[in-house]
Design a protein around this motif. Structure first.
Motif, short mmCIF file in Angstrom:
data_model
loop_
_atom_site.label_atom_id
_atom_site.label_comp_id
_atom_site.label_asym_id
_atom_site.label_seq_id
_atom_site.Cartn_x
_atom_site.Cartn_y
_atom_site.Cartn_z
N MET A 240 0.82 -1.21 0.00
CA MET A 240 0.00 0.00 0.00
C MET A 240 0.86 1.26 0.00
N LEU B 255 -8.37 -2.97 2.96
CA LEU B 255 -7.25 -3.44 2.14
C LEU B 255 -7.37 -4.93 1.86
N PHE C 88 -8.29 -4.43 -2.79
CA PHE C 88 -6.85 -4.64 -2.76
C PHE C 88 -6.59 -6.14 -2.63
N ASP D 13 -1.28 -5.85 -10.71
CA ASP D 13 -1.40 -4.49 -10.23
C ASP D 13 -2.57 -3.72 -10.83
N ASN E 51 -5.72 -3.63 -8.83
CA ASN E 51 -5.50 -2.92 -7.58
C ASN E 51 -5.43 -1.41 -7.79
N ILE F 23 -8.16 -0.10 -4.99
CA ILE F 23 -7.65 0.71 -3.89
C ILE F 23 -6.83 1.89 -4.40
#
Length: 680
Positions: A383, A495, A500, A506, A509, A513
């Motif tokens: 994160m 998360l 997420f 990626d 995500n 998020i």
């Protein structure tokens, strides 16, 4: 993330005849490709993405996931909240079951609070008795001068006839300030009192009947006559309340009064008694959000019959504590606030309500255990990387803006550089040592927990700013931006997939998020957040021309959202939701930019390009079904647009979406290039 095996070496092998031969090096394995994180089984292939992207991605999910009987809505957020609820239940019941708990320990407080809540027989036995002392306090009022002191005492136990909070001073972020807001009403918004439509007239009739029923259960004489008078009083208050659009204006609502000047606003209100009883004397004044309402409130209190005012105060006390009283109070409270206002069919099981109440009282005690059990350190590290990449993308985007001058860009970049991200959980946990919890005193436990939190907040006045404080628990499925501290905060519970996914590529995500991160950063640059500088002060850092250009773009976005009809005859309020819509538009736009910066050569996974996966990731997080009653309430009181429009209303403004899904003129979501809004 790609992993490589590097440095395969050739080997020397001896042949049968003893001659050394060099073999060719083994080929390097292909880069690891993570799963896409997209669940195509939830798509509806009969809906074209160009016509309704939200239902194309979520159509099957929406059909297969009706709102549960004990909920008003159900979506991706709700699913994670349900998971966290089960995890908290395990923590709480473990504490409750443990024998010989150390008195005063966190474990004892958690266990005994939940035990007290779960003892329904004890609540039924007590009936209205736990509130008798507070009802007697109201009965003892002899004249209207005493109202202020009782208002203040009720505020200490969470009955906010004058709602307020303590936060950094918007004009001096180095000190804390008290803020007070209009209130005194029990319906979700002034429109519920003032709208002439039959739907709202019916709700008002049901509200009046509900108040009468609650007063009757409390043993109060003439309950229906008093209920009628209470609704009439609250209607007078609603007529003087500011609209929700004006009430979110940071400049209009910053009206600072020195203590000695408050009588000019409300000459009949005993401000010294209110200030001393609430414990806010160390505040450098009070910010009154809606001064004209407070002036009218003073006049209405003076004209109203004292018996009506006392019944009104009792009603709000009952409303605040009904969930913790005997079954008749619980059921009557649910019948109106659950069924009528939100369309909920069934009351939640008692254990769920017990978990909710325990968390409200001891949130960070539970949060500390929750994080230790359910939040892996690698999630926080990933994160942090996403946040850094989003900030870099915002920086690039600001530098590239064609509508903003260099002078304002420089100030925007300075503010961006001062953003503070908080991820997962606080560095410093709240202390609950002042809270006393008894296993046989549910209402007392709730009152004491609210008093402890009230005192925790007032103790901040006159002291240094606590930049470690969190305003959500780690187990909360949400995120926020705090303009006074210029911080973005992401609790641990959000998360998780679909927001997420540690195991996913990626792109999804960044669309999930990553766009939420971008959304929260975007609040620092929305129509209200953009009025604060990087130090958290309400101070203009714009040139006049740039502000005009910014507001022209926001007006275009307001007009788009005004056109969306969420229920027959009920549209989204574009001006009320503009801050969240700016956050969404900037958040997804910048998340896409950040993804492309981090992955210039994105692979195709599951048949989707990287850009497509980012947009699908965005659509997945907004899947949600609503009960009509709940959706109507949200349209009137929630600054967020309904989920469908948070998806479709945003993607149609982003040029890359048109390329990713081959959207052309004639498609239902098509907007001509000159109609698309770009802000950040």
């Amino acid at each position: 993330m790609r992993s490589w095996i590097i440095g395969a070496l050739g080997a020397l092998l001896l042949s049968a005849c003893g001659k050394a031969e060099k073999t060719a090096p083994a080929p390097a394995p292909a880069p690891q490709v993570r799963p896409s994180g997209i669940d195509k089984t939830q798509f509806d292939p009969t809906v074209r993405p160009q016509d309704d992207f939200y239902r194309h991605v979520n159509g099957t999910w929406l059909r297969n996931n009706p709102v549960p009987a004990d909920k008003s809505n159900y979506g991706a957020f709700t699913k994670l909240a349900d998971d966290a609820e089960q995890q908290l239940r395990a923590i709480i019941e473990e504490a409750a079951a443990k024998p010989d708990k150390q008195p005063g320990s966190d474990e004892q407080k958690v266990g005994d609070f939940y035990t007290a809540f779960m003892n329904e027989a004890r609540a039924d036995e007590l009936g209205i008795k736990p509130l008798e002392s507070e009802l007697a306090r109201i009965d003892a009022i002899q004249d209207k001068k005493a109202l202020a002191g009782v208002f203040a005492q009720l505020a200490r136990i969470g009955v906010d006839l004058i709602p307020g909070y303590i936060d950094t001073d918007a004009k001096n972020a180095t000190q804390y300030m008290v803020y007070l807001f209009q209130g005194g009403t029990g319906l979700p918004d002034r429109d519920y009192y003032l709208d002439k439509g039959e739907k709202f007239a019916q709700i008002r009739r049901q509200y009046e009947a509900h108040i009468g029923n609650m007063l009757r259960l409390a043993g109060i004489d003439r309950p229906q006559d008093l209920a009628k008078a209470i609704v009439a009083l609250e209607t007078q208050l609603a007529e003087k309340q500011w609209t929700k659009v004006d009430s979110r204006d940071a400049e209009k609502t910053y009206n600072k009064y020195a203590f000695e000047d408050l009588p000019k606003l409300m000459p009949n209100f005993d401000w010294p008694a209110y200030i001393d009883t609430t414990g806010i004397r160390k505040s450098p004044g009070i910010v009154i959000a809606q001064p004209s309402f407070f002036a009218a409130f003073d006049a209405i209190l003076q004209k109203a019959d004292l018996a009506t005012l006392k019944a009104w105060m009792k009603w709000h006390l009952l409303r605040a504590y009904a969930p913790f009283l005997s079954k008749p109070f619980v059921d009557e409270n649910f019948a109106f606030y659950g069924r009528v206002l939100n369309g909920i069919v069934e009351l939640k099981p008692r254990w769920k309500r017990g978990v909710e109440a325990t968390e409200a009282a001891l949130g960070e005690v539970l949060g500390r255990i929750y994080v230790a059990r359910h939040f892996p350190p690698q999630a926080k590290a990933r994160m942090e990387e996403l946040v850094r990449n989003l900030v870099k993308a915002y920086e690039v985007s600001i530098r590239e803006l064609d509508w903003m001058s260099d002078a304002t860009k420089q100030k925007a970049l300075e503010k961006l550089a001062k953003f503070t991200p908080k991820i997962g959980y606080p560095n410093k946990w709240k202390d609950y040592s002042a809270l006393t919890v008894a296993a046989d005193d549910l209402v007392g436990n709730v009152m004491r927990s609210r008093q402890v939190e009230h005192d925790r907040q007032t103790a901040k006045l006159g002291g240094p700013i606590d930049r470690e404080e969190w305003f959500m628990t780690p187990q909360t499925v949400n995120a926020y931006y705090n303009p006074g501290m210029n911080e973005i905060v992401f609790p641990a519970a959000i998360l998780q997939p679909p927001f997420f996914d540690m195991n996913a590529d990626d792109a999804v995500n960044y669309g999930g998020i990553g766009a939420v991160i971008g959304h929260e950063i975007g609040h620092g640059f929305d129509d209200q957040g953009s009025k604060y500088d990087g130090d958290g002060n309400l101070r203009s850092w714009w040139t006049e021309e740039d502000r005009k250009r910014f507001e022209a773009r926001t007006r275009a976005l307001i007009a788009q959202y005004d056109a969306y009809e969420a229920l027959p005859g009920h549209h989204v309020n574009g001006a009320f939701t503009i801050g969240e819509n700016i956050g969404d538009l900037g958040g997804l736009s910048i998340a896409l930019k950040a993804y492309k910066m981090a992955h210039p050569d994105s692979p195709v996974i599951d048949g989707f390009t990287g850009e497509q996966r980012v947009f699908i990731g965005w659509a997945q997080i907004w899947r949600r079904n609503y009960k009509d009653e709940n959706l109507l309430q949200r349209l009137k009181s929630d600054p967020h647009a309904p989920s469908e429009f948070r998806c479709n209303g945003i993607v149609r403004n982003i040029p890359e979406w048109y390329h990713a899904f081959d959207v052309k003129p004639g498609d239902k979501l098509y907007l001509a290039p000159e109609q698309r809004v770009k802000i950040w």
